[in-house]
Design an enzyme around this catalytic site. Sequence first.
Site, mmCIF file in Angstrom:
data_model
loop_
_atom_site.group_PDB
_atom_site.id
_atom_site.type_symbol
_atom_site.label_atom_id
_atom_site.label_comp_id
_atom_site.label_asym_id
_atom_site.label_seq_id
_atom_site.Cartn_x
_atom_site.Cartn_y
_atom_site.Cartn_z
ATOM 1 N N HIS A 121 -2.190 0.748 7.047
ATOM 2 C CA HIS A 121 -2.680 0.708 5.672
ATOM 3 C C HIS A 121 -2.995 2.132 5.230
ATOM 4 C CE1 HIS A 121 -4.192 -1.220 2.106
ATOM 5 N NE2 HIS A 121 -5.340 -0.569 2.206
ATOM 6 N N CYS A 147 0.820 -1.222 0.000
ATOM 7 C CA CYS A 147 0.000 0.000 0.000
ATOM 8 C C CYS A 147 0.847 1.262 0.000
ATOM 9 C CB CYS A 147 -0.991 -0.005 1.160
ATOM 10 S SG CYS A 147 -0.247 0.002 2.802
ATOM 11 N N HIS A 199 -5.978 1.820 -3.444
ATOM 12 C CA HIS A 199 -4.992 1.256 -2.519
ATOM 13 C C HIS A 199 -4.556 -0.115 -3.000
ATOM 14 C CE1 HIS A 199 -7.912 -1.505 -0.333
ATOM 15 N NE2 HIS A 199 -8.683 -0.808 -1.143
#
Length: 158
Positions: A118, A63, A130
């Site tokens: 994340h 990510c 993402h």
Amino acid sequence: MVLSCAAHRGMATIAVSEATEDISYRLGIPLTDEDNLELYRMVALWIGTPHQMGRSTKKGTDCSGFVTNIYKKIYGKTLARSSAAMLAANCERINKKSLCEGDLVFFYTRRKSKRPSHVGIYLKDGKFAHSSTSKGVIISSLDEPYYKKRWITGGVVR
């Protein structure tokens, strides 16, 4: 005077073309000439890139690798390489209602820690791009139960 997020943050607009309509269809997001079309074009190029921890190429990315690549190419900014470091070093925190195209969105994914683990790039209409561990680079909604539950904050990159 009221300005859109893109205008407020100094982004130029580009006319919508057939190619843009294709990108809009591919991403599942309606685009207009008010959007940062270069951002959407770049995201579309990364869609489907597999997730690979610690990597940041189109052959595989995590990510933060995805976000750092997009930010460098679209905005010319170098970001920290982990989601937690990005939030701490590169961002001013904002709430969901204040999100604008290109802002970052942070989540926790570890059960025992609420630290950011994340990160994604907010696009519009509650959607963000993402690198998912199971599906690679995708578009998701902030309204999905998984992301609603794990939301930490949005971030405007300084």
